[in-house]
Design an enzyme around this catalytic site. Structure first.
Site, PDB file in Angstrom:
ATOM      1  N   SER A  58       0.971  -1.224   0.101  1.00 30.63           N
ATOM      2  CA  SER A  58      -0.182   0.163   0.057  1.00 30.63           C
ATOM      3  C   SER A  58       1.041   1.300   0.071  1.00 30.63           C
ATOM      4  CB  SER A  58      -0.671   0.017   1.093  1.00 30.63           C
ATOM      5  OG  SER A  58      -0.158   0.151   2.592  1.00 30.63           O
ATOM      6  N   LYS A  59       0.209   2.463   0.086  1.00 31.21           N
ATOM      7  CA  LYS A  59       1.046   3.636   0.081  1.00 31.21           C
ATOM      8  C   LYS A  59       2.062   3.656   1.212  1.00 31.21           C
ATOM      9  CE  LYS A  59      -2.324   6.512  -2.387  1.00 31.21           C
ATOM     10  NZ  LYS A  59      -3.798   6.720  -2.068  1.00 31.21           N
ATOM     11  N   ARG A  60       1.864   3.177   2.141  1.00 33.92           N
ATOM     12  CA  ARG A  60       2.789   3.132   3.260  1.00 33.92           C
ATOM     13  C   ARG A  60       4.421   2.644   2.901  1.00 33.92           C
ATOM     14  NH1 ARG A  60       2.041  -0.630   6.982  1.00 33.92           N
ATOM     15  NH2 ARG A  60       0.296  -1.471   5.612  1.00 33.92           N
ATOM     16  N   HIS A  61       4.141   1.851   1.886  1.00 27.32           N
ATOM     17  CA  HIS A  61       5.375   1.131   1.496  1.00 27.32           C
ATOM     18  C   HIS A  61       6.053   1.926   0.379  1.00 27.32           C
ATOM     19  CE1 HIS A  61       3.054  -2.403   2.931  1.00 27.32           C
ATOM     20  NE2 HIS A  61       3.955  -2.310   3.490  1.00 27.32           N
ATOM     21  N   GLY A  62       5.779   3.247   0.007  1.00 28.16           N
ATOM     22  CA  GLY A  62       6.235   4.047  -0.935  1.00 28.16           C
ATOM     23  C   GLY A  62       5.225   4.283  -1.981  1.00 28.16           C
TER      24      GLY A  62
END
Ligand code: GLU
Length: 470
Positions: free
Chosen positions: A240-244
């Site tokens: 998800s966006k948390r991973h970049g």
């Protein structure tokens, strides 16, 4: 004759094309190309509150950038509401579907009650056998699922996966506002478009047994399924966006080459021996589901960066020159409309390919070739532009000035004569020259740099550096 393979990528335009969607599109594309089949693009925009035209454009832009050309479409489900409704009517007539008059509130209440009692939150079938309509209520339409037995999804990647029919909910296929739902539209379209293989993320695996009954109700041979393993971030949770960055076009912005991203995406689940770098032709030639693993794939941005570096090294400089142009302007390495000789730019790129992992890095490294003047890195200036180097730089400048041309050979001679006269090492001269030419202490070979920058600018830069020596 074997059947003609027809596959589809069916994104919902509720966001940009992201890594997971692009991988699904790619596997469909490769499977179609490998088998001389047909690749269809279908936009599943029935959720009108979340779908936008901008996202449709963005998905198309992403696919074009990746070079995932389709053969038919893009089709839009919102253009086909009449078709879906006609199938709903047909199901009602055939007794395969029924009107449901339960309100959202009632359903919600019953769901909560079921869960409180530890039962699955399944529709209780209250309207299944109603004899007549409930006056004053506009009904939804539910599909009649079998209530006993089993449904087997024979997946090309996972093998057979068995579901108990008792678990299957009587799906709503038409909402009371007259809009069709995903599990109906997807099947109707697969049937109308004669899809032979459904290749999609395994987040849809639980929908598949339900859809199988809809295919059957339509009298259509159930397509083959391939549910692709999930993509995880480095912490093993769903990517998800948390991973970049997860949007494909964000990788364009960061200076990735589309072929590098495609190469990276295909390895999220698929492998071919130990090979890491594949041309597009090789991917088409080698792709099959036998080599798609069951295990979730982990997205590794460092590996993607490494692969991009490999693609940059192996791309012809002329091609990189074209690709880097928009980045030169964006990074303010060059001005808008600045006249840059492409042959010269290609030569400059040739010296930097091995040092640049992205087009953004390349655009920034080209700065000292393209700019009128360089700015010194303070530390480099302090260390190398000093009293001692002033004499060396002055003599070198005079030597270069008197050269007839600016060939590698001539440059080497000019450097040598200064070095020999002063009994210093080449690097004692090369480092101050490097600072003068590039502003810093790292660059390709110093003769190469001078050759590309050219005589006039070199002399000017040396003069400026001599003045800066203290
Ligand atoms: N529209 C669905 C999605 O974006 C895909 C449906 C399918 O491939 O069957 O998740």
């Amino acid at each position: 004759m074997t059947e003609k393979i027809r596959v589809r990528f069916a994104p919902s335009p509720t966001g940009h094309l992201h890594i997971g969607g692009a991988r699904t599109a790619l596997f469909n594309y490769l499977y179609a190309r490998h088998n001389n089949g047909t690749f269809i693009l279908r936009i599943e925009d029935t959720d009108r509150t979340r779908s936008t035209d901008e996202y449709i454009e963005a998905i198309i832009e992403g696919m074009k950038w990746l070079g995932l050309g389709w053969d038919e479409g893009p089709f839009r489900q919102t253009d086909r509401f009449d078709v879906y409704r006609s199938y709903v009517d047909r199901f009602i007539k055939e007794g395969k579907a029924y009107y449901c008059y339960c309100s959202a509130e009632e359903l919600d209440e019953r769901r909560k009650l079921a869960m409180a009692m530890g039962k699955p939150p399944k529709y209780d079938g209250r309207c299944r056998d109603l004899k007549g309509p409930v006056p004053g209520v506009t009904p939804a339409v539910r599909f009649r699922m079998p209530q006993s037995g089993q449904t087997i999804v024979d997946d090309l990647i996972r093998g057979p996966v068995t579901f108990d029919n008792a678990q299957l909910d009587d799906l709503i296929i038409l909402r009371s506002d007259g809009t069709p739902t995903y599990n109906l539209t997807v099947v109707v379209d697969d049937v109308d478009m004669k899809i032979t293989h459904v290749i999609r993320g395994d987040d849809h695996l639980n929908n598949t047994p339900k859809q199988i009954h809809v295919y059957k109700a339509l009298g259509y041979e159930v397509p083959k399924f391939a549910h692709l393993p999930m993509i995880l971030g480095s912490d093993k949770t769903r990517l998800s966006k948390r991973h970049g960055a997860t949007s494909v076009m964000a990788y364009y912005e960061m200076g990735y080459l589309p072929d590098a991203l495609v190469n990276y995406l295909v390895r999220l689940g698929w492998s071919y021996g130990d090979q890491e770098v594949f041309s597009r032709e090789e991917l088409v030639k080698y792709f099959s589901f036998e080599n798609v693993g069951k295990a979730a794939a982990v997205f590794n941005p460092e590996k993607l960066l490494w692969l991009n570096g490999q693609y940059i090294i192996n791309s012809p400089s002329e091609k990189l020159a074209e690709l880097v142009m928009p980045f030169l302007i964006r990074e303010k390495t060059a001005g808008e409309g600045q006249d840059i000789d492409m042959a010269w730019l290609s030569k400059a790129i040739g010296t930097l390919k091995e040092r640049s992992k992205t087009l953004v890095e390349l655009a920034n490294s080209l700065r000292y070739y393209i700019a009128e003047e360089v700015e010194y890195n303070e530390k480099a200036k302090e260390k190398f532009l000093n009293e001692k180097s002033r004499g060396l730089l002055t003599e070198l400048k005079d030597g270069l000035d008197s050269l007839p041309g600016f060939s590698h050979e001539g440059l080497e001679k000019a450097f040598k004569s200064v070095v020999e006269k002063h009994g210093v090492k080449l690097k004692d001269l090369a480092q101050p020259v490097r600072v003068a030419m590039t502003g810093g202490t790292e660059s390709p070979g110093i003769f190469e740099v001078l050759e590309i920058v050219g005589k006039e600018k070199t002399i000017r830069r040396l003069e400026k550096a001599i003045k800066a020596c203290m």
